[in-house]
Design a protein around this motif. Structure first.
Motif, PDB file in Angstrom:
ATOM      1  N   ASP A  49      67.208  17.461  21.533  1.00  0.00           N
ATOM      2  CA  ASP A  49      67.149  18.883  21.852  1.00  0.00           C
ATOM      3  C   ASP A  49      66.649  19.712  20.673  1.00  0.00           C
ATOM      4  N   GLY A  50      66.936  19.275  19.455  1.00  0.00           N
ATOM      5  CA  GLY A  50      66.517  20.032  18.281  1.00  0.00           C
ATOM      6  C   GLY A  50      65.223  19.551  17.672  1.00  0.00           C
ATOM      7  N   LEU A  51      64.443  18.813  18.463  1.00  0.00           N
ATOM      8  CA  LEU A  51      63.196  18.251  17.941  1.00  0.00           C
ATOM      9  C   LEU A  51      62.246  19.346  17.471  1.00  0.00           C
ATOM     10  N   LEU A  52      62.103  20.395  18.282  1.00  0.00           N
ATOM     11  CA  LEU A  52      61.360  21.597  17.880  1.00  0.00           C
ATOM     12  C   LEU A  52      62.388  22.680  17.552  1.00  0.00           C
ATOM     13  N   ARG A  53      62.314  23.237  16.378  1.00  0.00           N
ATOM     14  CA  ARG A  53      63.292  24.238  15.951  1.00  0.00           C
ATOM     15  C   ARG A  53      62.897  25.610  16.505  1.00  0.00           C
ATOM     16  N   LEU A  54      63.080  25.744  17.836  1.00  0.00           N
ATOM     17  CA  LEU A  54      62.623  26.935  18.538  1.00  0.00           C
ATOM     18  C   LEU A  54      63.381  28.185  18.133  1.00  0.00           C
ATOM     19  N   ASP A  55      64.633  28.024  17.671  1.00  0.00           N
ATOM     20  CA  ASP A  55      65.405  29.194  17.238  1.00  0.00           C
ATOM     21  C   ASP A  55      64.815  29.832  15.989  1.00  0.00           C
ATOM     22  N   ASP A  56      64.021  29.087  15.269  1.00  0.00           N
ATOM     23  CA  ASP A  56      63.410  29.598  14.041  1.00  0.00           C
ATOM     24  C   ASP A  56      61.891  29.730  14.205  1.00  0.00           C
ATOM     25  N   MET A  57      61.423  29.880  15.448  1.00  0.00           N
ATOM     26  CA  MET A  57      59.993  30.023  15.692  1.00  0.00           C
ATOM     27  C   MET A  57      59.470  31.329  15.099  1.00  0.00           C
ATOM     28  N   ARG A  58      58.282  31.280  14.517  1.00  0.00           N
ATOM     29  CA  ARG A  58      57.660  32.467  13.920  1.00  0.00           C
ATOM     30  C   ARG A  58      56.430  32.865  14.724  1.00  0.00           C
ATOM     31  N   VAL A  59      56.103  34.153  14.680  1.00  0.00           N
ATOM     32  CA  VAL A  59      54.964  34.677  15.426  1.00  0.00           C
ATOM     33  C   VAL A  59      54.189  35.631  14.536  1.00  0.00           C
ATOM     34  N   ARG A  60      52.896  35.659  14.724  1.00  0.00           N
ATOM     35  CA  ARG A  60      52.041  36.569  13.963  1.00  0.00           C
ATOM     36  C   ARG A  60      50.889  37.008  14.851  1.00  0.00           C
ATOM     37  N   THR A  61      50.670  38.320  14.933  1.00  0.00           N
ATOM     38  CA  THR A  61      49.554  38.850  15.713  1.00  0.00           C
ATOM     39  C   THR A  61      48.257  38.713  14.924  1.00  0.00           C
ATOM     40  N   VAL A  62      47.204  38.280  15.600  1.00  0.00           N
ATOM     41  CA  VAL A  62      45.900  38.168  14.946  1.00  0.00           C
ATOM     42  C   VAL A  62      45.405  39.570  14.600  1.00  0.00           C
ATOM     43  N   GLY A  63      45.130  39.798  13.334  1.00  0.00           N
ATOM     44  CA  GLY A  63      44.677  41.107  12.900  1.00  0.00           C
ATOM     45  C   GLY A  63      43.200  41.341  13.164  1.00  0.00           C
ATOM     46  N   LEU A  64      42.842  42.576  13.496  1.00  0.00           N
ATOM     47  CA  LEU A  64      41.430  42.935  13.626  1.00  0.00           C
ATOM     48  C   LEU A  64      40.827  43.049  12.235  1.00  0.00           C
ATOM     49  N   PRO A  65      39.585  42.634  12.050  1.00  0.00           N
ATOM     50  CA  PRO A  65      38.987  42.683  10.716  1.00  0.00           C
ATOM     51  C   PRO A  65      38.726  44.116  10.263  1.00  0.00           C
ATOM     52  N   ASP A  66      38.707  44.305   8.951  1.00  0.00           N
ATOM     53  CA  ASP A  66      38.371  45.614   8.366  1.00  0.00           C
ATOM     54  C   ASP A  66      36.852  45.773   8.372  1.00  0.00           C
ATOM     55  N   SER A  67      36.380  46.934   8.781  1.00  0.00           N
ATOM     56  CA  SER A  67      34.923  47.158   8.879  1.00  0.00           C
ATOM     57  C   SER A  67      34.216  46.915   7.562  1.00  0.00           C
ATOM     58  N   ASP A  68      34.866  47.270   6.439  1.00  0.00           N
ATOM     59  CA  ASP A  68      34.236  47.090   5.129  1.00  0.00           C
ATOM     60  C   ASP A  68      34.062  45.624   4.770  1.00  0.00           C
ATOM     61  N   ASP A  69      34.874  44.755   5.395  1.00  0.00           N
ATOM     62  CA  ASP A  69      34.793  43.327   5.083  1.00  0.00           C
ATOM     63  C   ASP A  69      33.875  42.566   6.034  1.00  0.00           C
ATOM     64  N   MET A  70      33.296  43.258   7.011  1.00  0.00           N
ATOM     65  CA  MET A  70      32.421  42.587   7.972  1.00  0.00           C
ATOM     66  C   MET A  70      31.029  42.443   7.376  1.00  0.00           C
ATOM     67  N   THR A  71      30.492  41.230   7.420  1.00  0.00           N
ATOM     68  CA  THR A  71      29.329  40.853   6.606  1.00  0.00           C
ATOM     69  C   THR A  71      28.002  41.310   7.175  1.00  0.00           C
ATOM     70  N   TYR A  72      27.823  41.218   8.481  1.00  0.00           N
ATOM     71  CA  TYR A  72      26.498  41.394   9.082  1.00  0.00           C
ATOM     72  C   TYR A  72      26.389  42.758   9.753  1.00  0.00           C
ATOM     73  N   ARG A  73      25.174  43.345   9.676  1.00  0.00           N
ATOM     74  CA  ARG A  73      24.920  44.651  10.272  1.00  0.00           C
ATOM     75  C   ARG A  73      23.598  44.639  11.032  1.00  0.00           C
ATOM     76  N   GLY A  74      23.540  45.443  12.097  1.00  0.00           N
ATOM     77  CA  GLY A  74      22.309  45.539  12.876  1.00  0.00           C
ATOM     78  C   GLY A  74      22.387  46.710  13.820  1.00  0.00           C
ATOM     79  N   GLN A  75      21.220  47.191  14.243  1.00  0.00           N
ATOM     80  CA  GLN A  75      21.194  48.314  15.172  1.00  0.00           C
ATOM     81  C   GLN A  75      21.741  47.905  16.543  1.00  0.00           C
ATOM     82  N   THR A  76      21.487  46.636  16.903  1.00  0.00           N
ATOM     83  CA  THR A  76      21.996  46.083  18.159  1.00  0.00           C
ATOM     84  C   THR A  76      22.783  44.813  17.849  1.00  0.00           C
ATOM     85  N   PRO A  77      23.621  44.342  18.752  1.00  0.00           N
ATOM     86  CA  PRO A  77      24.375  43.106  18.511  1.00  0.00           C
ATOM     87  C   PRO A  77      23.454  41.900  18.348  1.00  0.00           C
ATOM     88  N   HIS A  78      23.807  41.006  17.431  1.00  0.00           N
ATOM     89  CA  HIS A  78      23.029  39.791  17.205  1.00  0.00           C
ATOM     90  C   HIS A  78      23.514  38.667  18.121  1.00  0.00           C
TER      91      HIS A  78
END
Length: 477
Positions: free
Chosen positions: A101-130
């Motif tokens: 029953d304790g094979l997966l330690r579900l009581d101590d499960m952690r979660v993290r929301t995927v963060g949206l990237p910061d515009s200043d850190d985005m590498t590529y730019r263009g007038q239209t989507p590439h």
């Protein structure tokens, strides 16, 4: 050697039917023969090298003859043996591992929301989507697109509150500001027009500022197994893009490949138990009540889940049959995403249900006659999740503690994730069949003569024994 050391043979016509042929590799004394019945609707009885064979419609029968031995049927595509049928359903099933029953330690499960990237850190730019594959060089399934959008007053009207992406593929998640809007995907490996409705509460929030940041996460889902002209395979945002009816295709875009955590080892850098270290990222303790609130909304953001595996307990739970234990991750409670163990990628998952048997004819009829088409023959496990178990190689586990990482892109209940073991039977040994030897009329005539002669001899012997003992029949009274 027989197959590789001989030239491709000319077909021999059988049963005076151009659709029934024998393709023979070898000599008369030693050969492999492929007996083919290409009739889609007619079974045929044919004689080949003195042996009679019943050839089912639209089938191939493989016959082997060794020197100084009778020929044997190795395989018949229309009537597979018990061993072959068992192998086709292998593995058969999975079961929970008792006492773990304790094979997966579900009581101590952690979660993290995927963060949206910061515009200043985005590498590529263009007038239209590439185009996505060209930009990512096929090193990542994910590409972020971002542009600033002026929100018109007409967006208050429900019918106009939409994001429309023309010629997009394969799948897109949409955000306005930091708010998750929704997702859309295509079908059958083709580009499509995606329409994502904007919820009214999000419309009210963005209208207060008149402008908003539109962020789109595009994901490729791989290529079809028979994809041709791969050099012409394009994905991403390739057509016009409108928000509330306003074309923003040429508004100017910033782009960034990959997704937080997917290029890391382990995913999302930092051991979940290493709080306070320099590379630690914030993980929250999983709260079922908060998760339920997110699920009640229209979708939610992409999330990482991390849970520890008690490797010692898993290794101790051996298979009672004595066979090597084969483990799998049960993801039936999740929807779509990826799964890792200790940085080893086990694969993508998308737990979609197969059609119900009552609603889908291929689930009701099993007929392999005629040209093969995968969507119209012999569907199994209808109404069930198409794939919920994912193999867990024991070599991926650390000595005492391992970490299971799940990237869920839609929704699910991570508390029901489990490690199970496979309990299917191993295939039995395949025993070749011996074909039926055809019998002529003279063969049956010989047996009839022998039967009559034996009966006459038996009757004479009985008469002789009776006369020797002096038995007389009882006269009628």
């Amino acid at each position: 050697p027989i197959l590789t050391s001989n030239k491709v043979p000319e077909p021999e016509r059988l049963a005076n039917d151009r659709n029934v042929n024998a393709h023979v590799y070898g000599t008369d004394d030693e050969y492999f023969a492929f007996l083919v019945n290409a009739n889609a609707k007619t079974n045929v009885s044919a004689t080949f090298r003195g042996q009679n064979y019943d050839l089912h419609r639209w089938s191939v029968t493989l016959v082997k003859k060794d020197k100084d031995k009778q020929p044997a049927i190795l395989y018949n595509t229309a009537k597979p043996s018990k061993a072959v049928r068992r192998a086709q359903h292998h593995p058969a099933d999975f079961e929970e591992i008792p006492g773990t029953d304790g094979l997966l330690r579900l009581d101590d499960m952690r979660v993290r929301t995927v963060g949206l990237p910061d515009s200043d850190d985005m590498t590529y730019r263009g007038q239209t989507p590439h185009e996505q594959i060209t930009l990512t060089k096929d090193t990542s399934d994910y590409l972020w697109y971002r542009a600033e959008v002026k929100i018109p007053e007409s967006c208050r009207k429900e019918k106009n509150a939409k994001i429309v992406l023309q010629d997009a593929g394969d799948l897109v998640y949409a955000y306005l500001g930091d708010a998750y809007v929704g997702m859309a995907h295509g079908r059958h490996d083709t580009l499509a027009t995606f329409t994502i409705d904007i919820p009214s509460d999000i419309v009210s929030d963005v209208l207060s500022d008149n402008t908003a940041t539109l962020t789109l996460l595009s994901q490729t889902m791989g290529m079809a197994h028979n994809q041709y002209n791969m050099e012409a395979y394009y994905r991403g945002l390739l057509g016009n893009i409108t928000v509330c009816g306003i074309d923003i295709t040429s508004n100017g875009w910033v782009m960034e490949p990959t997704l937080e955590g997917t290029e890391e080892d382990p995913p999302v850098r930092g051991d979940i138990a290493s709080e306070g270290s320099d590379d630690y990222l914030d993980w929250d303790l999983y709260d079922a009540k908060k998760a339920a609130e997110l699920e009640r909304k229209k979708g939610s953001r992409l999330r990482w889940y991390a849970v520890e595996i008690d490797t010692d307990a898993l290794r101790a739970a051996s298979d009672p049959s004595g066979e090597p234990t084969r483990y799998a991750i049960d993801l039936g409670s999740m929807t779509k995403g990826h799964v890792w163990v200790n940085g080893h990628h086990l694969g993508r998952y998308w737990t979609r249900k197969a059609p119900e048997k009552s609603d889908y004819k291929p689930c009701q009829v099993c007929d392999y006659g005629g040209w093969f088409w995968p969507d119209n023959v012999c569907r199994q496990k209808c109404g069930e999740i198409s794939q919920r178990f994912y193999h867990l190689p024991p070599g991926y586990l650390n000595m005492h503690k391992s970490v299971l990482y799940v990237l869920e892109e839609m929704s699910g209940d991570p508390r029901k994730i489990a490690i199970v073991r496979r309990v299917s039977e191993s295939p039995v040994h395949h025993v070749p069949e011996t074909p039926v030897v055809p019998r002529s009329l003279s063969y049956y005539a010989v047996w009839l003569v022998a039967l009559v002669a034996g009966s006459w001899t038996l009757c004479r012997a009985y008469h002789f024994a009776v006369s020797r003992r002096g038995y007389q029949p009882i006269p009628d009274q």
